[in-house]
Design a protein around this motif. Structure first.
Motif, PDB file in Angstrom:
ATOM      1  N   GLU A 220       9.901  39.843   0.641  1.00 29.36           N
ATOM      2  CA  GLU A 220      10.503  38.562   0.100  1.00 29.36           C
ATOM      3  C   GLU A 220      11.242  37.909   1.135  1.00 29.36           C
ATOM      4  OE1 GLU A 220      13.428  37.241  -3.205  1.00 29.36           O
ATOM      5  OE2 GLU A 220      11.853  38.460  -4.057  1.00 29.36           O
ATOM      6  N   GLN A 221      12.120  38.788   1.758  1.00 27.55           N
ATOM      7  CA  GLN A 221      12.954  37.971   2.835  1.00 27.55           C
ATOM      8  C   GLN A 221      12.089  37.663   4.022  1.00 27.55           C
ATOM      9  OE1 GLN A 221      15.972  40.824   4.178  1.00 27.55           O
ATOM     10  NE2 GLN A 221      17.129  39.324   5.148  1.00 27.55           N
ATOM     11  N   THR A 222      11.190  38.449   4.415  1.00 26.96           N
ATOM     12  CA  THR A 222      10.375  38.110   5.707  1.00 26.96           C
ATOM     13  C   THR A 222       9.615  36.835   5.238  1.00 26.96           C
ATOM     14  OG1 THR A 222      10.123  40.274   6.032  1.00 26.96           O
ATOM     15  CG2 THR A 222       8.651  38.735   6.982  1.00 26.96           C
ATOM     16  N   VAL A 223       8.989  36.605   4.025  1.00 24.34           N
ATOM     17  CA  VAL A 223       8.251  35.621   3.467  1.00 24.34           C
ATOM     18  C   VAL A 223       9.215  34.370   3.630  1.00 24.34           C
ATOM     19  CG1 VAL A 223       7.336  34.223   1.674  1.00 24.34           C
ATOM     20  CG2 VAL A 223       6.666  36.599   2.435  1.00 24.34           C
ATOM     21  N   LYS A 224      10.442  34.476   3.148  1.00 22.41           N
ATOM     22  CA  LYS A 224      11.549  33.406   3.057  1.00 22.41           C
ATOM     23  C   LYS A 224      11.709  32.994   4.603  1.00 22.41           C
ATOM     24  CE  LYS A 224      15.898  32.117   1.211  1.00 22.41           C
ATOM     25  NZ  LYS A 224      17.257  32.565   0.699  1.00 22.41           N
ATOM     26  N   GLU A 225      12.013  33.890   5.468  1.00 28.59           N
ATOM     27  CA  GLU A 225      12.122  33.277   6.656  1.00 28.59           C
ATOM     28  C   GLU A 225      11.146  32.669   7.425  1.00 28.59           C
ATOM     29  OE1 GLU A 225      13.707  36.845   9.018  1.00 28.59           O
ATOM     30  OE2 GLU A 225      15.378  37.102   7.750  1.00 28.59           O
ATOM     31  N   VAL A 226       9.830  33.406   7.284  1.00 20.98           N
ATOM     32  CA  VAL A 226       8.722  32.728   8.018  1.00 20.98           C
ATOM     33  C   VAL A 226       8.429  31.302   7.191  1.00 20.98           C
ATOM     34  CG1 VAL A 226       6.279  32.955   8.081  1.00 20.98           C
ATOM     35  CG2 VAL A 226       7.652  34.781   8.450  1.00 20.98           C
ATOM     36  N   SER A 227       8.621  31.243   5.874  1.00 32.80           N
ATOM     37  CA  SER A 227       8.379  29.970   5.620  1.00 32.80           C
ATOM     38  C   SER A 227       9.342  28.827   5.887  1.00 32.80           C
ATOM     39  CB  SER A 227       8.334  29.682   3.990  1.00 32.80           C
ATOM     40  OG  SER A 227       9.704  30.236   3.404  1.00 32.80           O
ATOM     41  N   GLY A 228      10.720  29.234   6.112  1.00 31.68           N
ATOM     42  CA  GLY A 228      11.707  28.374   6.458  1.00 31.68           C
ATOM     43  C   GLY A 228      11.566  27.769   7.960  1.00 31.68           C
ATOM     44  N   ILE A 229      11.173  28.809   8.732  1.00 33.85           N
ATOM     45  CA  ILE A 229      10.998  28.305  10.176  1.00 33.85           C
ATOM     46  C   ILE A 229       9.726  27.570  10.210  1.00 33.85           C
ATOM     47  CG2 ILE A 229      10.144  29.369  12.090  1.00 33.85           C
ATOM     48  CD1 ILE A 229      11.920  31.962  11.532  1.00 33.85           C
ATOM     49  N   GLU A 230       8.627  27.710   9.368  1.00 32.80           N
ATOM     50  CA  GLU A 230       7.237  27.109   9.566  1.00 32.80           C
ATOM     51  C   GLU A 230       7.542  25.650   9.246  1.00 32.80           C
ATOM     52  OE1 GLU A 230       4.486  27.838  11.222  1.00 32.80           O
ATOM     53  OE2 GLU A 230       5.630  29.379  11.435  1.00 32.80           O
ATOM     54  N   ILE A 231       8.294  25.488   8.035  1.00 26.46           N
ATOM     55  CA  ILE A 231       8.879  24.210   7.507  1.00 26.46           C
ATOM     56  C   ILE A 231       9.678  23.410   8.492  1.00 26.46           C
ATOM     57  CG2 ILE A 231      10.095  23.048   5.555  1.00 26.46           C
ATOM     58  CD1 ILE A 231       9.285  25.189   3.825  1.00 26.46           C
ATOM     59  N   THR A 232      10.464  24.251   9.119  1.00 28.30           N
ATOM     60  CA  THR A 232      11.467  23.432  10.051  1.00 28.30           C
ATOM     61  C   THR A 232      10.369  23.088  11.178  1.00 28.30           C
ATOM     62  OG1 THR A 232      13.041  24.863   9.661  1.00 28.30           O
ATOM     63  CG2 THR A 232      13.236  23.716  11.963  1.00 28.30           C
ATOM     64  N   LYS A 233       9.341  23.852  11.709  1.00 28.43           N
ATOM     65  CA  LYS A 233       8.502  23.347  12.940  1.00 28.43           C
ATOM     66  C   LYS A 233       7.838  22.021  12.251  1.00 28.43           C
ATOM     67  CE  LYS A 233       7.522  27.919  14.725  1.00 28.43           C
ATOM     68  NZ  LYS A 233       6.476  28.753  15.001  1.00 28.43           N
ATOM     69  N   ALA A 234       7.513  21.983  11.120  1.00 26.31           N
ATOM     70  CA  ALA A 234       6.771  20.537  10.502  1.00 26.31           C
ATOM     71  C   ALA A 234       7.713  19.467  10.522  1.00 26.31           C
ATOM     72  CB  ALA A 234       6.056  21.056   9.208  1.00 26.31           C
ATOM     73  N   ILE A 235       8.834  19.823  10.130  1.00 23.04           N
ATOM     74  CA  ILE A 235      10.070  18.842  10.059  1.00 23.04           C
ATOM     75  C   ILE A 235      10.151  18.300  11.630  1.00 23.04           C
ATOM     76  CG2 ILE A 235      12.451  18.367   9.695  1.00 23.04           C
ATOM     77  CD1 ILE A 235      12.247  20.292   6.928  1.00 23.04           C
ATOM     78  N   LEU A 236      10.205  19.204  12.488  1.00 22.60           N
ATOM     79  CA  LEU A 236      10.574  18.753  13.790  1.00 22.60           C
ATOM     80  C   LEU A 236       9.602  17.849  14.353  1.00 22.60           C
ATOM     81  CD1 LEU A 236      12.440  22.030  15.200  1.00 22.60           C
ATOM     82  CD2 LEU A 236      13.250  19.668  14.832  1.00 22.60           C
ATOM     83  N   VAL A 237       8.308  18.368  14.078  1.00 19.54           N
ATOM     84  CA  VAL A 237       7.007  17.646  14.620  1.00 19.54           C
ATOM     85  C   VAL A 237       7.366  16.206  13.949  1.00 19.54           C
ATOM     86  CG1 VAL A 237       4.819  17.366  14.547  1.00 19.54           C
ATOM     87  CG2 VAL A 237       5.552  19.408  15.141  1.00 19.54           C
TER      88      VAL A 237
END
Length: 136
Positions: free
Chosen positions: A4-21
């Protein structure tokens, strides 16, 4: 570290990448009609982050920015340098190992210093309530 912690970190990072783009595209096209497409996508991504990670401290910063952009379509009023400043802020924030309340407060103050109104929704207090309390 659990799954769960790994999924949370990955999704937060992935969402951030999309936000930054989207922020970069918005910065590059801030005065063009196409900016509306990037702003719409950015706001949707930010809202998605709120839905997926509602209790993450980083989400609090993203939602402060969301409020500044969403309220009365104010995303139109901000310029390229402001959007680039947000990119720098979010990049530095997401690279921190731990985001605590102090980090959140500092990040929101940075948004304000960049010119973003993170509390655009005015609150009107009913003055009669104050008078009623004083009379009691």
């Amino acid at each position: 570290m659990n799954v769960e912690q790994t999924v949370k970190e990955v999704s937060g990072i992935e969402i951030t990448k999309a936000i930054l783009v989207d922020l970069e595209k918005l910065a590059s096209n801030s005065s063009e009609p196409i900016a509306a497409v990037y702003a719409d996508n950015l706001l949707r991504t930010m809202h998605s982050m709120h839905d997926k990670l509602p209790f993450d401290p980083y989400t609090e910063v993203v939602m402060a920015l969301y409020d500044a952009l969403f309220f009365q379509n104010r995303w139109i009023d901000y310029n390229a340098s402001q959007y680039r400043g947000v990119c720098d802020l979010l990049t530095s924030l997401v690279n921190q190992e731990i985001i605590n309340n102090s980090s959140v407060e500092d990040a929101i103050l940075t948004l304000e210093n960049l010119g973003f109104d993170t509390l655009p929704f005015g609150v009107t207090l009913d003055k009669s309530l104050d008078r009623n309390e004083e009379q009691e």
